[in-house]
Design an enzyme around this catalytic site. Structure first.
Site, PDB file in Angstrom:
ATOM      1  N   GLY A 247     -40.204  89.552  40.280  1.00  0.00           N
ATOM      2  CA  GLY A 247     -40.771  90.892  40.315  1.00  0.00           C
ATOM      3  C   GLY A 247     -42.265  90.894  40.102  1.00  0.00           C
ATOM      4  O   GLY A 247     -42.968  91.782  40.600  1.00  0.00           O
TER       5      GLY A 247
ATOM      6  N   GLU B 114     -35.561  84.340  42.903  1.00  0.00           N
ATOM      7  CA  GLU B 114     -34.309  85.064  42.621  1.00  0.00           C
ATOM      8  C   GLU B 114     -33.080  84.367  43.192  1.00  0.00           C
ATOM      9  O   GLU B 114     -31.986  84.454  42.621  1.00  0.00           O
ATOM     10  CB  GLU B 114     -34.388  86.485  43.191  1.00  0.00           C
ATOM     11  CG  GLU B 114     -35.268  87.429  42.405  1.00  0.00           C
ATOM     12  CD  GLU B 114     -36.732  87.384  42.826  1.00  0.00           C
ATOM     13  OE1 GLU B 114     -37.502  88.247  42.406  1.00  0.00           O
ATOM     14  OE2 GLU B 114     -37.093  86.449  43.577  1.00  0.00           O
TER      15      GLU B 114
ATOM     16  N   GLU C 118     -43.716  90.423  43.409  1.00  0.00           N
ATOM     17  CA  GLU C 118     -43.536  91.633  44.211  1.00  0.00           C
ATOM     18  C   GLU C 118     -44.564  92.702  43.837  1.00  0.00           C
ATOM     19  O   GLU C 118     -45.066  93.422  44.697  1.00  0.00           O
ATOM     20  CB  GLU C 118     -42.107  92.156  44.032  1.00  0.00           C
ATOM     21  CG  GLU C 118     -41.079  91.245  44.690  1.00  0.00           C
ATOM     22  CD  GLU C 118     -39.653  91.720  44.524  1.00  0.00           C
ATOM     23  OE1 GLU C 118     -39.041  92.154  45.514  1.00  0.00           O
ATOM     24  OE2 GLU C 118     -39.146  91.652  43.384  1.00  0.00           O
TER      25      GLU C 118
ATOM     26  N   ALA D 229     -38.492  89.724  36.071  1.00  0.00           N
ATOM     27  CA  ALA D 229     -37.695  90.775  35.433  1.00  0.00           C
ATOM     28  C   ALA D 229     -37.046  90.279  34.152  1.00  0.00           C
ATOM     29  O   ALA D 229     -36.886  89.081  33.930  1.00  0.00           O
ATOM     30  CB  ALA D 229     -36.621  91.270  36.399  1.00  0.00           C
TER      31      ALA D 229
END
Length: 776
Positions: free
Chosen positions: A153, A178, A156, A108
Site C-alpha cells: 500500500g 501482496e 500504491e 498495510a
C-alpha cells in the site's frame, strides 16, 4: 491505506477533514496541524504544515512504531491531511515525506486486515481506498519523497502521487509484494503500475512481488528523480540523507506549484529497436496483449501448479484494465481482493507472516553479554555461508578458520563473489563491500579466536571430529565463549560431552545456501544455559534469520521429519513407481522440488549417513529396505548431483543443464523391487506427506517442539513444505486429523510396515476433533 477500523466496526465513515488556517494567513506564515488534535486521541501519526511558499508538507511519523505502517489511524489522518491541503487555497503543491529514516510506508497493517471475515468487506475496503487515492491523483501536485521501505500500500500511495523523488541508497525499495501473502494490490496497484512502467515489466513485478531500488525504478519509470545519499557531517549520515531528500522533494513541489516544472508525461515512447517494437506490440495491440497474457498465465501455472490463486487474479485484473480501461480494472481488482482475502491460501500465508513477526522477538530475552565477535570453524560451503551472513555490520569482527590454506581460500572467495554480486545489482556499494571484507579475518590459527564471544562449528558430521575441534576451540577461547555446532543430526548433548563448559554448548543448524535460506534451528540441551540460548537466538536474529528453538534429540526437528519423507520416497521407487512420477506428484502438492530430486540435491551419501543414524534409533518407523537401496547407490558412486549421478544423471560442465533418469540407479532399485504400487497420484503424495506430518506430531508430543507454529515455520522455511498449506500442523487441521489417521492405518495395512503407526497425539486430536491451531 486500508481503513480496517471502519469496516470491522460494521460501517463506513468518511475520514475527518481538518482545514488549515485561512489562505491569507497561510500565504505569509507557516502553520502546523496534527490530526487528530484533541487530547483524548492517540499521538498523531501524520503532521501537516503549510509553508509560506505555498507547499504543504505532510509528514508520516507513526508513533511508537519502528516503521510507518498503513494502519487505520495512518490512513484516516493521511487522507484527512491531503484533503485539507487540497481545500486550502494557499497551498499550490504538496510534499509527502516520512520522518522515519527506515521507511516511507511499509505497507498495510496485516493484523487488522486479517480480522476481516467476509469477501464483501475486503471488496468494500478496496473500493474506498481506490477512491481516496483517485482524489490524490486528481488533486494538486503531490511529490512523494520515498526513502527506506515503500512496499504494498505504501507503493500504491506513492504511485498515486504526481512525482516520486527516491533515495538512492541500498535500503530504499519500492514494490508490490501482496502476491506473497496470497493477495493482490487492492488500491489500484494493478492499474497504476502498468501505466507507469508498461505491461511486461508490471507483470514481472506484480507476479513475483519483487522490489526495486532507485536506479532501476528510475529506469523503468517508477521514480522520477533519484537523490544520492550523503555522508556523515553535523548529522549522522542517515538523517543527513533523509533531510536532504525532504529538501529536494519540497523544492520539487514548489516548482510544480509555480509551474516552472511540469508533471512528467506518462506516455511511454516507442523504442525503435527490434526489442522495443516487440514490447510496443505486446502492449498496444489486441493480438500482442493476448499473447502476453497467454505467456504470463502459462508461466504462472508452470511455477505454481495452480496452487496459488493470487497470481491468476492479478493477471485478470491487469487484463481487465488493459482491455476495458482504468475503472473496469479497479472493479475487477476489488472483486478479486474479496475472493483472495477469504481464501485458505491467503489465511495460511498470513499465518506464516504473523509467526515470523512473533519469532523476531527473542523468547529468552536479550542476552546479558551480547555477541560482538564471531568465529566460524570450517570454510566449506556452510562455514563460509555462516561467516557471510555475519558480515552485516551487526558484529565487530568475524574470524573464519580452516585446517587448510586451500579450503580457506575457497571460503574467502565464496564470500567475495557473493558480495561482488550484491555490488553488481546495487544492493551495496563497492566501498561497503571493501569495508565489510575488512572485518573478516581468515586464518589457520586457533589463536585468532582469542577474542571471540561465539564460535560456530561447521565441520563434517563426525562426532569424534566435532569433539576434537570443540576441545581445541575451548583451549583457545575465553571462558565466556559459546560453542555452537552446525550439525544437522548429531545430538548436541553427545557433542557437549567433550566440553568443559557444557552450559555454553548449543546447536545452530543453518540451511544451505546459508545466505538465501531464511531458517535457523537453535537446539538446546538440558544443560544449555538460558544465557547461551538467548545469545544463540540473538545472533541468528542479527544475521537476519527466522529462528525456531527446539529441544535436543536425534535429527532435532527438521532433519527428523525430512528423513521419513525421503525413506517413503525410496520405498515407493521399490514399489515400481517411476522417479519422475514421485517428483511430479509432490511438486503438484506444492513442494518446490520433488523428493527424488531433493535426495540427489542433498547428496545420497548424506542421506545414507542420516538414514543409518535415524533408522537405528527409530527402527519401528524405518522398516523396509530403503536404507539398503541408498547404501547400494552410494557404493556405486551415485552420490547425487555433486557426483554427476544419483537417481538422475546430470549434464556436466559450466552452465550445463539437463538431466535424465539414471538407468544404473533404476537397475539397483529393481534389485530391491517389491509389489507394484497401484495407488492414485494423490495417495502417492499423501503417503509421503503423512510420514512427514506424523513425525512432526511426534516431535510436538515428545517436547522437541514447543508449539505447532514453530513446527509449521521450520517445515516451510527450512524444508520447503508448501507455504500456501501453512505447514504440517495447519495442513493436518485442514485435512482433518481423523481422516489422516484413517488414511495412515490403510497405508499401514497395505504396506505391512509400522512406518504408518499414528502418533498418540494425532490419535487424540482425531478422537476429540480439536485442531492443532485453535480458531482465533
Amino acid at each position: 491505506m486500508l481503513n480496517l477500523a471502519r469496516l470491522t466496526a460494521g460501517r463506513t465513515v468518511a475520514p475527518a477533514t481538518r482545514r488549515h488556517a485561512s489562505s491569507s494567513a497561510a500565504a505569509s506564515t507557516t502553520t502546523t496541524a496534527a490530526v487528530p488534535r484533541d487530547s483524548s486521541s492517540p499521538k498523531a501519526a501524520v503532521v501537516s504544515e503549510v509553508r509560506g511558499d505555498g507547499v504543504a508538507v505532510i509528514r508520516l511519523q507513526s508513533p511508537d512504531a519502528k516503521m510507518n505502517v498503513l494502519s487505520a489511524q495512518v490512513e484516516a489522518e493521511l487522507f484527512g491531511a491531503l484533503r485539507a491541503a487540497n481545500a486550502n487555497e494557499a497551498v499550490k503543491a504538496i510534499a509527502l515525506v516520512s520522518d522515519k529514516a527506515n521507511s516511507f510506508l511499509a505497507g498495510a497493517d496485516i493484523g487488522m486486515l486479517s480480522k476481516l471475515e467476509r469477501a464483501e468487506q475486503y471488496a468494500e475496503l478496496s473500493l474506498q481506498v481506490q477512491a481516496g487515492l483517485d482524489e490524490v491523483a486528481g488533486g494538486k501536485p503531490v511529490v512523494a519523497a520515498v526513502n527506506g521501505v515503500c512496499l504494498g500500500g505504501g507503493s500504491e500511495v506513492a504511485m498515486a502521487c504526481h512525482y516520486r523523488v527516491m533515495a538512492g541508497d541500498a535500503k530504499t525499495v519500492m514494490g508490490l509484494p501482496e502476491v506473497q501473502l496470497g493477495l493482490l494490490p487492492a488500491a489500484a496497484g494493478t492499474q497504476r503500475l502498468p501505466a507507469l512502467v508498461g505491461l511486461p515489466k508490471a507483470l514481472e513485478l506484480l507476479l513475483t512481488g519483487k522490489s526495486v531500488r532507485a536506479a532501476q525504478a528510475k529506469k523503468m519509470g517508477l521514480a522520477d528523480l533519484v537523490v544520492e545519499p550523503l555522508g556523515p557531517g553535523v548529522e549522522p549520515a542517515d538523517l543527513a540523507s533523509l533531510h536532504n531528500l525532504h529538501a529536494v522533494a519540497i523544492a520539487t513541489a514548489r516548482q510544480l506549484g509555480e509551474g516552472t516544472l511540469k508533471v512528467p508525461s506518462r506516455e511511454r515512447r516507442v523504442k525503435w529497436t527490434p526489442a522495443g517494437l516487440v514490447e510496443w506490440a505486446l502492449e498496444n495491440t489486441s493480438l500482442g496483449r493476448q499473447e502476453l497474457f497467454k505467456r504470463a498465465r502459462a508461466g504462472v501455472l508452470k511455477k505454481t501448479a495452480g496452487n496459488y490463486p493470487a497470481p491468476l487474479e492479478i493477471l485478470e485484473s491487469v487484463r481487465a484494465g488493459a482491455e476495458g480501461g482504468y475503472k473496469a480494472g479497479c472493479a475487477r481488482e476489488s472483486e478479486a481482493f474479496g475472493r483472495l482475502g477469504t481464501s485458505d491460501e491467503a489465511r495460511n500465508l498470513m499465518s506464516l507472516y504473523f509467526a515470523q513477526q512473533t519469532l523476531k522477538r527473542n523468547r529468552f530475552g536479550a542476552p546479558a553479554r551480547p555477541t560482538r565477535n564471531v568465529g566460524v570453524l570450517g570454510a566449506g560451503l556452510m562455514g563460509a555461508g555462516v561467516a557471510q551472513v555475519s558480515l552485516n555490520g551487526k558484529f565487530d569482527s568475524v574470524v573464519l578458520k580452516d585446517a587448510s590454506q586451500a579450503g580457506l581460500g575457497r571460503g574467502v572467495a565464496q564470500i567475495g563473489d557473493a558480495l561482488a554480486r550484491k555490488v553488481k545489482r546495487r544492493a551495496m556499494s563497492a566501498f561497503d563491500r571493501d569495508t565489510t571484507m575488512a572485518t573478516l579475518t581468515a586464518t589457520l590459527d586457533y589463536g585468532e579466536l582469542a577474542r571471540t564471544d561465539m564460535v560456530v562449528e561447521a565441520v563434517f558430521e563426525d562426532l569424534a571430529l566435532k569433539h576434537a575441534v570443540l576441545q581445541e576451540c575451548e583451549a583457545a577461547t575465553p571462558d565466556h565463549c559459546i560453542f555452537a555446532s552446525n550439525t544437522s543430526s548429531l545430538p548436541i548433548g553427545d557433542i557437549a560431552r567433550a566440553s568443559k563448559r557444557p552450559d555454553r554448548v548449543v546447536g545452530m543448524h543453518y540451511f544451505s545456501p546459508v545466505d538465501k535460506m531464511p531458517l535457523l534451528e537453535v537446539i538446546t540441551t538440558p544443560e544449555t544455559s538460558k544465557e547461551t540460548a538467548a545469545a544463540a537466538v540473538d545472533v541468528g536474529l542479527r544475521q537476519g534469520k527466522t529462528v525456531i528453538v527446539v529441544k535436543d534429540g536425534p535429527g532435532f526437528y527438521t532433519t527428523r521429519i525430512l528423513g521419513p519423507l525421503l525413506m517413503e520416497t525410496v520405498q515407493l521407487t521399490m514399489e515400481q513407481v517411476p522417479f519422475q512420477t514421485l517428483d511430479k506428484c509432490m511438486t503438484a502438492f506444492g513442494f518446490p522440488v520433488g523428493p527424488v530430486t531433493l535426495c540427489d540435491e542433498v547428496g545420497i551419501d548424506v542421506a545414507v549417513h542420516v538414514s543409518n543414524y535415524l533408522g537405528e534409533i527409530f527402527k519401528e518407523r524405518f522398516e523396509g529396505d530403503g536404507v539398503a537401496v541408498l547404501r547400494a547407490l552410494g557404493a556405486a558412486g551415485m552420490h547425487g548431483r555433486k557426483a554427476g549421478q544419483g537417481f538422475y544423471t546430470y549434464a556436466q560442465g559450466k552452465g550445463a543443464k539437463g538431466r535424465e533418469v539414471n538407468q544404473a540407479a533404476a537397475d539397483i532399485v529393481r534389485l530391491h523391487a517389491t509389489t507394484k504400487c497401484e495407488l492414485p497420484t494423490e495417495d502417492l503424495a499423501l503417503r509421503m506427506t503423512a510420514r512427514m506430518v506424523n513425525e512432526a506430531v511426534l516431535c510436538l508430543q515428545e517436547g522437541i517442539l514447543d508449539n505447532p507454529t514453530d513446527g509449521d515455520v521450520g517445515a516451510v522455511f527450512g524444508l520447503g513444505f508448501p507455504p500456501f498449506r501453512g505447514g504440517p500442523f495447519r495442513w493436518a487441521d485442514a485435512f482433518g486429523a481423523d481422516k489422516l489417521v484413517d488414511k495412515m492405518l490403510k497405508f499401514r495395512d497395505l504396506t505391512g510396515f509400522r512406518n504408518f503407526e499414528p502418533a498418540q497425539l494425532l490419535l487424540d486430536h482425531a478422537k476429540s476433533g480439536k485442531p492443532f491451531h485453535p480458531a482465533a
